[in-house]
Scaffold this motif. Structure first.
Motif, PDB file in Angstrom:
ATOM      1  N   PHE A  83     -83.548  21.664  29.264  1.00 22.87           N
ATOM      2  CA  PHE A  83     -82.677  21.107  28.271  1.00 22.87           C
ATOM      3  C   PHE A  83     -82.062  19.832  28.793  1.00 22.87           C
ATOM      4  CE2 PHE A  83     -83.198  25.478  26.954  1.00 22.87           C
ATOM      5  CZ  PHE A  83     -83.443  25.223  25.565  1.00 22.87           C
ATOM      6  N   ALA A  84     -82.699  18.846  28.992  1.00 25.87           N
ATOM      7  CA  ALA A  84     -82.400  17.540  29.734  1.00 25.87           C
ATOM      8  C   ALA A  84     -81.262  16.937  28.966  1.00 25.87           C
ATOM      9  CB  ALA A  84     -83.525  16.615  29.897  1.00 25.87           C
ATOM     10  N   ASN A  85     -81.089  17.249  27.610  1.00 28.08           N
ATOM     11  CA  ASN A  85     -79.979  16.843  26.709  1.00 28.08           C
ATOM     12  C   ASN A  85     -78.799  17.474  27.062  1.00 28.08           C
ATOM     13  OD1 ASN A  85     -81.329  18.999  25.246  1.00 28.08           O
ATOM     14  ND2 ASN A  85     -80.661  17.980  23.283  1.00 28.08           N
ATOM     15  N   LYS A  86     -78.835  18.567  27.317  1.00 26.47           N
ATOM     16  CA  LYS A  86     -77.722  19.402  27.369  1.00 26.47           C
ATOM     17  C   LYS A  86     -77.239  19.449  28.901  1.00 26.47           C
ATOM     18  CE  LYS A  86     -76.988  20.854  23.207  1.00 26.47           C
ATOM     19  NZ  LYS A  86     -75.845  20.489  22.466  1.00 26.47           N
ATOM     20  N   GLY A  87     -78.135  18.962  30.140  1.00 25.97           N
ATOM     21  CA  GLY A  87     -78.095  18.947  31.195  1.00 25.97           C
ATOM     22  C   GLY A  87     -78.050  20.380  31.976  1.00 25.97           C
ATOM     23  N   VAL A  88     -79.124  21.166  31.564  1.00 33.43           N
ATOM     24  CA  VAL A  88     -79.295  22.394  32.087  1.00 33.43           C
ATOM     25  C   VAL A  88     -80.875  23.025  32.087  1.00 33.43           C
ATOM     26  CG1 VAL A  88     -78.768  23.796  30.013  1.00 33.43           C
ATOM     27  CG2 VAL A  88     -78.210  24.777  32.174  1.00 33.43           C
ATOM     28  N   VAL A  89     -81.063  23.593  33.077  1.00 28.75           N
ATOM     29  CA  VAL A  89     -82.451  24.338  33.128  1.00 28.75           C
ATOM     30  C   VAL A  89     -82.017  25.991  33.026  1.00 28.75           C
ATOM     31  CG1 VAL A  89     -84.485  24.922  34.422  1.00 28.75           C
ATOM     32  CG2 VAL A  89     -83.425  22.639  34.600  1.00 28.75           C
ATOM     33  N   PHE A  98     -80.358  35.871  33.565  1.00 35.87           N
ATOM     34  CA  PHE A  98     -80.530  34.566  33.313  1.00 35.87           C
ATOM     35  C   PHE A  98     -79.691  33.684  34.254  1.00 35.87           C
ATOM     36  CE2 PHE A  98     -81.309  36.866  29.465  1.00 35.87           C
ATOM     37  CZ  PHE A  98     -82.498  36.359  29.025  1.00 35.87           C
ATOM     38  N   LYS A  99     -80.143  32.471  34.740  1.00 35.45           N
ATOM     39  CA  LYS A  99     -79.614  31.509  35.564  1.00 35.45           C
ATOM     40  C   LYS A  99     -79.699  30.039  35.058  1.00 35.45           C
ATOM     41  CE  LYS A  99     -79.507  34.368  38.913  1.00 35.45           C
ATOM     42  NZ  LYS A  99     -78.491  34.840  40.110  1.00 35.45           N
ATOM     43  N   GLY A 100     -78.647  29.422  35.523  1.00 35.30           N
ATOM     44  CA  GLY A 100     -78.768  28.086  35.127  1.00 35.30           C
ATOM     45  C   GLY A 100     -78.603  27.259  36.201  1.00 35.30           C
ATOM     46  N   PHE A 101     -79.258  25.842  36.025  1.00 39.44           N
ATOM     47  CA  PHE A 101     -79.329  24.873  37.217  1.00 39.44           C
ATOM     48  C   PHE A 101     -79.106  23.485  36.708  1.00 39.44           C
ATOM     49  CE2 PHE A 101     -81.777  28.904  38.510  1.00 39.44           C
ATOM     50  CZ  PHE A 101     -81.090  29.086  39.755  1.00 39.44           C
ATOM     51  N   SER A 102     -78.810  22.603  37.543  1.00 43.17           N
ATOM     52  CA  SER A 102     -79.098  21.198  37.045  1.00 43.17           C
ATOM     53  C   SER A 102     -80.628  21.010  36.771  1.00 43.17           C
ATOM     54  CB  SER A 102     -78.420  20.189  38.238  1.00 43.17           C
ATOM     55  OG  SER A 102     -78.854  18.942  38.055  1.00 43.17           O
ATOM     56  N   PRO A 103     -80.791  20.117  35.937  1.00 37.28           N
ATOM     57  CA  PRO A 103     -81.901  19.342  35.688  1.00 37.28           C
ATOM     58  C   PRO A 103     -82.390  18.058  36.305  1.00 37.28           C
ATOM     59  CG  PRO A 103     -80.613  18.748  33.931  1.00 37.28           C
ATOM     60  CD  PRO A 103     -79.929  19.532  34.530  1.00 37.28           C
ATOM     61  N   ILE A 104     -81.532  17.905  37.393  1.00 42.14           N
ATOM     62  CA  ILE A 104     -81.898  16.690  38.264  1.00 42.14           C
ATOM     63  C   ILE A 104     -82.198  16.933  39.746  1.00 42.14           C
ATOM     64  CG2 ILE A 104     -80.724  14.381  39.117  1.00 42.14           C
ATOM     65  CD1 ILE A 104     -81.129  14.745  35.969  1.00 42.14           C
ATOM     66  N   CYS A 105     -83.466  16.544  40.172  1.00 40.21           N
ATOM     67  CA  CYS A 105     -83.747  16.837  41.530  1.00 40.21           C
ATOM     68  C   CYS A 105     -82.924  16.224  42.475  1.00 40.21           C
ATOM     69  CB  CYS A 105     -85.154  16.351  41.469  1.00 40.21           C
ATOM     70  SG  CYS A 105     -86.000  16.621  43.175  1.00 40.21           S
ATOM     71  N   THR A 106     -82.702  16.943  43.596  1.00 44.19           N
ATOM     72  CA  THR A 106     -81.884  16.649  44.518  1.00 44.19           C
ATOM     73  C   THR A 106     -82.640  15.648  45.538  1.00 44.19           C
ATOM     74  OG1 THR A 106     -82.547  18.588  45.864  1.00 44.19           O
ATOM     75  CG2 THR A 106     -80.392  18.725  44.433  1.00 44.19           C
ATOM     76  N   HIS A 107     -83.740  15.373  45.358  1.00 47.42           N
ATOM     77  CA  HIS A 107     -84.465  14.433  46.226  1.00 47.42           C
ATOM     78  C   HIS A 107     -84.258  12.910  46.040  1.00 47.42           C
ATOM     79  CE1 HIS A 107     -88.104  11.923  47.226  1.00 47.42           C
ATOM     80  NE2 HIS A 107     -87.675  12.163  48.535  1.00 47.42           N
ATOM     81  N   GLN A 108     -84.523  12.327  44.668  1.00 51.55           N
ATOM     82  CA  GLN A 108     -84.233  10.996  44.149  1.00 51.55           C
ATOM     83  C   GLN A 108     -83.743  10.947  42.855  1.00 51.55           C
ATOM     84  OE1 GLN A 108     -87.451   8.327  45.329  1.00 51.55           O
ATOM     85  NE2 GLN A 108     -86.833   8.434  47.294  1.00 51.55           N
ATOM     86  N   LYS A 109     -83.058  12.032  42.633  1.00 54.95           N
ATOM     87  CA  LYS A 109     -82.380  12.192  41.164  1.00 54.95           C
ATOM     88  C   LYS A 109     -83.392  11.744  39.864  1.00 54.95           C
ATOM     89  CE  LYS A 109     -78.909  12.344  43.547  1.00 54.95           C
ATOM     90  NZ  LYS A 109     -78.691  13.739  44.195  1.00 54.95           N
ATOM     91  N   CYS A 110     -84.790  12.229  40.072  1.00 55.49           N
ATOM     92  CA  CYS A 110     -85.394  12.450  38.815  1.00 55.49           C
ATOM     93  C   CYS A 110     -85.181  13.549  38.141  1.00 55.49           C
ATOM     94  CB  CYS A 110     -86.930  12.399  39.146  1.00 55.49           C
ATOM     95  SG  CYS A 110     -87.543  10.986  40.054  1.00 55.49           S
ATOM     96  N   PRO A 111     -85.419  13.602  36.735  1.00 55.57           N
ATOM     97  CA  PRO A 111     -85.414  14.653  35.843  1.00 55.57           C
ATOM     98  C   PRO A 111     -86.356  15.740  36.399  1.00 55.57           C
ATOM     99  CG  PRO A 111     -86.018  12.885  34.350  1.00 55.57           C
ATOM    100  CD  PRO A 111     -85.671  12.502  35.825  1.00 55.57           C
ATOM    101  N   VAL A 112     -86.241  16.974  36.475  1.00 54.34           N
ATOM    102  CA  VAL A 112     -87.192  18.000  36.651  1.00 54.34           C
ATOM    103  C   VAL A 112     -88.063  18.155  35.609  1.00 54.34           C
ATOM    104  CG1 VAL A 112     -85.968  19.416  38.404  1.00 54.34           C
ATOM    105  CG2 VAL A 112     -85.786  19.891  35.886  1.00 54.34           C
ATOM    106  N   SER A 113     -89.321  18.266  35.494  1.00 50.54           N
ATOM    107  CA  SER A 113     -90.122  18.303  34.197  1.00 50.54           C
ATOM    108  C   SER A 113     -90.684  19.637  33.901  1.00 50.54           C
ATOM    109  CB  SER A 113     -91.232  17.176  34.451  1.00 50.54           C
ATOM    110  OG  SER A 113     -91.829  17.435  35.753  1.00 50.54           O
ATOM    111  N   ARG A 114     -91.080  20.559  34.486  1.00 52.82           N
ATOM    112  CA  ARG A 114     -91.542  21.920  34.044  1.00 52.82           C
ATOM    113  C   ARG A 114     -91.077  22.994  34.851  1.00 52.82           C
ATOM    114  NH1 ARG A 114     -96.318  20.064  36.943  1.00 52.82           N
ATOM    115  NH2 ARG A 114     -97.288  22.138  37.715  1.00 52.82           N
ATOM    116  N   VAL A 115     -91.212  23.986  34.493  1.00 55.69           N
ATOM    117  CA  VAL A 115     -90.964  25.429  35.215  1.00 55.69           C
ATOM    118  C   VAL A 115     -92.325  26.073  34.982  1.00 55.69           C
ATOM    119  CG1 VAL A 115     -89.750  27.498  35.419  1.00 55.69           C
ATOM    120  CG2 VAL A 115     -88.458  25.382  34.523  1.00 55.69           C
TER     121      VAL A 115
END
Length: 160
Positions: A83-89, A98-115
């Motif tokens: 849920f990029a618009n809510k800032g959570v995976v 159930f777990k929650g994580f940031s949707p922003i990759c720690t490498h170069q701040k790209c949004p994650v795109s799939r699970v």
């Protein structure tokens, strides 16, 4: 003084151009939208075979349902939903967990795109993170995805 387009004088042409510019700006602003519905890839991306999920604005008085990100049944076991618009995976590594994580990759701040396959994937540079704890399963990222606090309230999940 009149030219062949039927307009007279510079003030009239200026008024016409200003009006056309205002209409163009209104069209652009309308296209940008202002609602909270997810748009674009990764906004509420179904993953690991899960159904498409759109956060809904429940009009009921139940706070848990009104603030819900997703129903527990819509998060696949062994997968997750972004849920990029809510800032959570939101992931479900095992049934009922159930777990929650940031949707922003720690490498170069790209949004994650799939699970997929028990991992949260950033397709910018192919970093992979565990759905269990956000740890790096494959680089180039070196830092885990930060955890996000979520609350399971009955059959709904919301941000804490």
């Amino acid at each position: 003084m009149s030219d062949d387009n039927g307009l007279t004088g510079p003030a009239t042409r200026r008024t016409l151009l200003a009006g056309a510019g205002a209409v163009g700006a209104a069209v652009v602003l309308t296209a940008c939208g202002g609602d909270d519905e997810p748009t674009g890839p990764g906004s509420a991306a179904p993953t690991s075979g899960g159904p498409g999920v759109s956060p809904s604005a429940d009009a009921g008085g139940d706070r848990g349902a009104a603030d819900a990100i997703v129903a527990t049944a819509d998060v696949p076991v062994g997968g997750g939903v972004i849920f990029a618009n809510k800032g959570v995976v939101v992931t479900q590594p095992s049934a009922g967990v159930f777990k929650g994580f940031s949707p922003i990759c720690t490498h170069q701040k790209c949004p994650v795109s799939r699970v997929d396959g028990g991992t949260i994937i950033c397709t910018c540079h192919n970093s992979r993170f565990s759905i269990e704890d956000g740890s790096v399963k494959g680089g180039p990222a070196k830092q885990p995805l930060p955890a996000k606090e979520i609350v399971v309230d009955g059959d709904q999940i919301r941000l804490a």
